[in-house]
Design an enzyme around this catalytic site. Structure first.
Site, short mmCIF file in Angstrom:
data_model
loop_
_atom_site.label_atom_id
_atom_site.label_comp_id
_atom_site.label_asym_id
_atom_site.label_seq_id
_atom_site.Cartn_x
_atom_site.Cartn_y
_atom_site.Cartn_z
N LYS A 147 52.98 -22.25 -8.03
CA LYS A 147 53.57 -22.74 -9.62
C LYS A 147 55.33 -22.20 -9.27
O LYS A 147 55.64 -20.89 -8.98
CB LYS A 147 53.27 -21.71 -10.11
CG LYS A 147 53.48 -22.16 -11.45
CD LYS A 147 53.08 -21.19 -12.46
CE LYS A 147 54.10 -21.08 -13.58
NZ LYS A 147 53.78 -19.82 -14.83
N VAL A 161 29.71 2.42 -18.36
CA VAL A 161 30.16 3.75 -19.37
C VAL A 161 29.49 3.59 -20.26
O VAL A 161 29.52 2.76 -21.48
CB VAL A 161 31.40 3.76 -19.62
CG1 VAL A 161 31.85 4.88 -20.71
CG2 VAL A 161 32.21 3.97 -18.19
N THR A 181 52.69 -14.37 -18.32
CA THR A 181 52.78 -13.00 -18.58
C THR A 181 51.87 -11.88 -18.36
O THR A 181 51.89 -10.66 -18.13
CB THR A 181 54.08 -12.68 -19.64
OG1 THR A 181 53.24 -12.33 -20.58
CG2 THR A 181 54.74 -13.39 -19.64
#
Length: 508
Positions: free
Chosen positions: A77, A186, A345
């Site tokens: 990219k 859990v 991000t």
């Protein structure tokens, strides 16, 4: 020996595990590190594009780049191509490229100012004038030269990769390096005196000194220590859902070395090419569109004749924790915060969070000033990222739907950005404008790509000698002329990856 329990696998859990193990246990074992991963809870696994700094993470972990790429169906990219974020100019759809490479030096004046003062906007895009990556993609090239080292190239680059496969790859590498993998679900969290004492699983109770919450939007651990610990960004970033579709690579089947981000009626669509398929999705505002409407719009955009492989609807919780580190629990990845994936991000914020955790944790598991410092930095990083994403929406002039008519108003939720846009009407956007900020990845150079790509130019009153301008751009053209012949085509580089991992000699 101190025990670190990482609850949750996926990208966040295994990036955290491999990083902390490498940081603390490479020379001498300081921590016993467990990843408690439920076989019944799958990773979201939608985010498939990265920023360029993820290369530094992979390199620091001692990974082999070609092995990583081959096992995750990865491609290169070089940046993001934005389309349709402004009104078309006549019959021409608005388009600009946000590349990873930095603007090249100019001379007596920087090349960005030279572009503005030379009135070149009518003949070339800003990215074409200052970015080598912009020229690489025009010629079907990528930043890898034949002798480029692992995680290195002639310009910065990131990856498109299969997030689910990456989690499996990192899991294998982490376990080989000594991380303990515990397959268990859990069911309860035992808390006492503001600390997590243990987690109760279907395989028994597991205690530890530090717990890292990588349970995604559920925040299974961090929520038990501090209620009302979430700050929503919905007022600034209203897109809260996504529909993700996988399809066969369109056209000639050659993956593009860049991400596509195309604005649609009520949000935007991503297109990310892997070696095996294309990942697509529509990020939208659920107050204006139902999931079925969003899916229909995305399918129409992609073309009904596409070979669709899968479809998945996702809820997004956009915002961040007020405190990421509470007691002996640290939230990393989606458990800590999420900004819509416009600039890819997600993995960067995991890298940032775990890297900071390592340096702060080196001073002790239970040191209040370290927790406070960590929380302040992480809050700042998410706020900084929020305003950069808002910038993309706030600059639009689209008014064809209610979504786009309301987009500019989100600017009021980012006072610093609102003030800076007033300033940038009269001067260039420069490094010193960000002094004292929490900018972790997007700097003045990135802001200029978006500002000028969206036709937001400062009104400069000075003039530039034509010979200076010609010299600056002649030097840039010469640099492009030197770099392009040294680079491989994207297709050629991907074939060398395939051949090398298959034991062949590569492509001649």
């Amino acid at each position: 020996m101190k025990v670190i329990n990482i609850v949750g696998g996926g990208s966040a859990g295994w990036m955290t595990a491999i990083y902390l193990n490498r940081y603390f246990n490479q020379a001498r074992k300081n921590f016993s590190i467990n990843v408690i991963e439920s076989p019944d809870i799958g990773a979201i696994g939608v985010g498939e594009a990265t920023v360029h700094s993820i290369r530094f993470f992979f390199a620091a972990m001692g990974l082999d780049e070609k092995e990583l790429m081959a096992e995750t169906n990865a491609t290169v990219k070089t940046g993001i191509m934005f389309r349709n974020w402004k009104k078309p100019s006549g019959a021409r759809v608005h388009e600009y490229f946000h590349p990873f490479d930095q603007q090249q030096p100019g001379g007596s004046i920087d090349i960005s100012s030279a572009w503005l003062l030379s009135d070149r906007a009518g003949s070339e895009r800003y990215d074409e004038a200052v970015s080598i990556n912009s020229h690489l993609i025009t010629d079907g090239l990528c930043p890898k030269a034949p002798r480029s080292p692992d995680f290195g190239g002639v310009t910065p680059y990131g990856y498109h990769l299969d997030a689910t496969l990456m989690g499996r790859f990192l899991r294998r590498k982490a376990v080989e390096a000594g991380v303990n993998h515990i397959e268990a679900t859990v069911s309860d969290v035992v808390v006492g005196d503001g600390q997590i004492r243990s987690v109760v699983t279907d395989s028994g109770s597991i205690s530890g000194d530090l717990f890292v919450d990588c349970t995604g939007f559920r925040g299974l651990l961090i929520d038990r220590l501090k209620a009302d610990n979430w700050e929503s960004f919905a007022d600034a970033l209203p897109c809260d859902k996504a529909v993700a579709i996988q399809r066969a690579l369109p056209g000639d089947g050659r993956p593009r070395p860049y991400t596509m981000a195309t604005a649609l009626d009520h949000g935007w669509a991503w297109q990310i090419d892997l070696t095996s398929r294309q990942g697509c999705g529509y990020v939208y505002d659920s107050k204006r569109l139902t999931p079925s409407q969003a899916e229909a719009e995305l399918r129409d955009f992609l073309g009904r004749d596409s070979e669709f492989l899968s479809c998945n609807h996702l809820d997004m919780r956009v915002g961040r924790r007020q405190d990421f580190w509470v007691g002996n629990c640290v939230a990393v990845g989606l458990a800590g915060g999420f900004i819509e994936p416009l600039e890819s991000t997600g993995l960067h914020m995991i890298h940032l969070g775990v890297g900071l955790l390592a340096t702060h944790l080196a001073g002790g598991v239970d040191v209040p000033p370290l927790r406070e410092a960590y929380n302040a930095k992480m809050r700042g990083f998410y706020e900084d990222l929020k305003q950069f994403i808002v910038l993309h929406y706030a600059l639009t002039d689209r008014d064809d739907t209610a979504f786009w008519r309301a987009a500019a108003s989100t600017l009021s939720r980012c006072p610093w950005l609102e003030q800076q846009l007033r300033v940038w009407e009269h001067k260039i956007c420069e490094h010193q404008d960000f002094a004292g900020s929490f900018a972790s990845i997007f700097t003045d150079m990135n802001y200029r790509y978006v500002l000028y790509g969206m036709n937001r130019y400062p009104r400069l009153t000075m003039s530039l000698d034509e010979r200076d301008s010609m010299g600056i751009f002649s030097r840039f053209s010469a640099q492009v002329g030197q770099v392009l012949p040294a680079c491989q085509t994207h297709e050629h580089f991907l074939e060398t990856v395939r051949q090398d991992m298959a034991g062949g000699d590569g492509v001649q």
